[in-house]
Design a protein around this motif. Structure first.
Motif, short mmCIF file in Angstrom:
data_model
loop_
_atom_site.label_atom_id
_atom_site.label_comp_id
_atom_site.label_asym_id
_atom_site.label_seq_id
_atom_site.Cartn_x
_atom_site.Cartn_y
_atom_site.Cartn_z
N SER A 121 0.83 -1.21 0.00
CA SER A 121 0.00 0.00 0.00
C SER A 121 0.86 1.25 0.00
CB SER A 121 -0.92 -0.02 1.23
OG SER A 121 -1.70 1.16 1.30
N SER A 173 -12.81 4.80 11.17
CA SER A 173 -11.67 4.90 10.26
C SER A 173 -11.29 6.35 9.98
CB SER A 173 -11.95 4.17 8.95
OG SER A 173 -12.98 4.82 8.21
N SER A 211 -7.71 8.69 9.88
CA SER A 211 -7.35 9.40 8.64
C SER A 211 -7.02 10.87 8.90
CB SER A 211 -8.49 9.29 7.63
OG SER A 211 -8.79 7.96 7.32
N ASN A 247 -0.53 7.95 5.61
CA ASN A 247 -1.58 7.30 4.82
C ASN A 247 -1.56 5.78 5.03
OD1 ASN A 247 -3.64 7.63 2.61
ND2 ASN A 247 -2.25 6.22 1.58
N THR A 248 -0.37 5.21 5.20
CA THR A 248 -0.25 3.78 5.45
C THR A 248 -0.83 3.41 6.81
OG1 THR A 248 1.75 3.67 4.07
CG2 THR A 248 1.36 1.83 5.58
N SER A 294 -4.46 3.32 6.40
CA SER A 294 -4.86 2.09 5.71
C SER A 294 -4.81 0.90 6.66
CB SER A 294 -3.93 1.83 4.52
OG SER A 294 -4.04 2.86 3.56
N GLN A 323 -7.89 0.77 8.72
CA GLN A 323 -9.04 0.30 7.94
C GLN A 323 -9.01 -1.21 7.76
OE1 GLN A 323 -9.35 2.53 4.28
NE2 GLN A 323 -9.07 4.48 5.30
N TYR A 324 -7.82 -1.77 7.53
CA TYR A 324 -7.71 -3.22 7.37
C TYR A 324 -8.05 -3.94 8.68
CZ TYR A 324 -5.14 -1.95 3.13
OH TYR A 324 -4.77 -1.41 1.91
#
Length: 290
Positions: free
Chosen positions: A51, A206, A210, A245-246, A249, A252-253
């Motif tokens: 990602s 989430s 962010s 950003n990672t 992510s 979110q995962y």
């Protein structure tokens, strides 16, 4: 029997499903997370690296120097990174759902006591089926949305049940897909409403993770606009942004765990409304105790 045992095999309303989902995670989250690290930790790390690299490769495509030379190298790297990310996501998704659902299956069989060896063996046994099922259900939903948004939404509801059917009923991939439509028949709207509310809750959670990436991006955009240095859009995707950003992510995962647990509760709710399996089992257990 675990004092905090939550009965899965019973009818629930929307609010009960959400409450019991977070209740289950509150009481069993630590042991479940430990199992997930064992089964899907490595794919998770690879997914995060893929990602991050995809974000980096996307920035290279916007580099003026790369654009002036045709942008073929940057575009190629971006598509390679996207392909690796999607494949790793499919593997991670299958392992995560497999682990969560087999954890719940063992939890039910042990009345709150989980056999970790049984969970690991179940995940290994169903690994190929979970990957294939994830790919097929994803393709079905994709073509549904390609035809029109409404068919895509309609198909998403039964497809959200396929993993639970495969694990809890121990049936094949094709049977899981076929049975999913029978399971949600006459219960589509309540299932959709539950998934919709759950999706909003997960989206709000989430969004919290962010915020750092959004704030950093807005700050850098404002600074670049003030200094008139926006001629290079790729400069917005520096390593700080990629890391933030990672992290977003990653959150979110991880939140897929909530979805996996909730779909198990939804499955048992629908199954109970259709077949009253849990009620019959309770009657039988009462008869044996007498």
């Amino acid at each position: 029997m675990n004092n905090n045992y939550i009965e899965f095999k019973k009818r629930r309303e929307l609010g009960d499903i959400l409450t019991d989902t977070f209740g289950f995670l509150r009481h069993n989250g630590k042991s479940l997370f430990g199992m997930l690290i064992k089964t899907s930790g490595i794919p998770f790390v690879i997914l995060l690296l893929a990602s991050g690299y995809y974000t980096h490769a996307s920035a290279d495509v916007l580099d003026p120097v790369n654009l002036s030379s045709g942008g073929l190298l940057g575009t190629g790297n971006m598509f390679i990174a996207l392909f690796v990310m999607l494949i790793t996501l499919l593997v991670f998704y299958g392992l995560l759902f497999g682990t969560v659902l087999h954890f719940i299956k063992s939890y039910i069989e042990g009345k709150g006591v989980v056999d970790q060896d049984a969970v690991s063996q179940g995940v290994k046994k169903d690994f190929g089926s979970m990957i294939g099922l994830g790919l097929l259900s994803g393709i079905i939903i994709f073509f549904g949305f390609m035809l029109c948004v409404i068919p895509g939404v309609y198909l998403y509801v039964p497809m959200s049940m396929v993993f639970s059917l495969l694990v809890f009923r121990n049936i094949s991939v094709s049977d899981s897909i076929n049975e999913s439509f029978q399971l949600v028949k006459d219960e589509w709207w309540i299932t959709f409403a539950t998934l919709f509310v759950l999706g909003i809750i997960i989206w709000l959670i989430s969004m919290v993770f962010s915020i750092p990436a959004v704030v950093y991006s807005l700050t850098k955009t404002f600074t670049a606009a003030t200094e008139s240095t926006m001629s290079d859009p790729s400069s917005m995707f520096d390593w700080v942004f990629i890391i933030l950003n990672t992290i977003s992510s990653a959150a979110q995962y991880i939140l897929y765990i909530i979805t996996a647990v909730a779909t198990a509760f939804i499955y048992f709710n629908l199954n109970e409304r259709k077949h009253s399996t849990g009620a019959f089992e309770q009657i039988e257990s009462l008869g044996k105790s007498e």
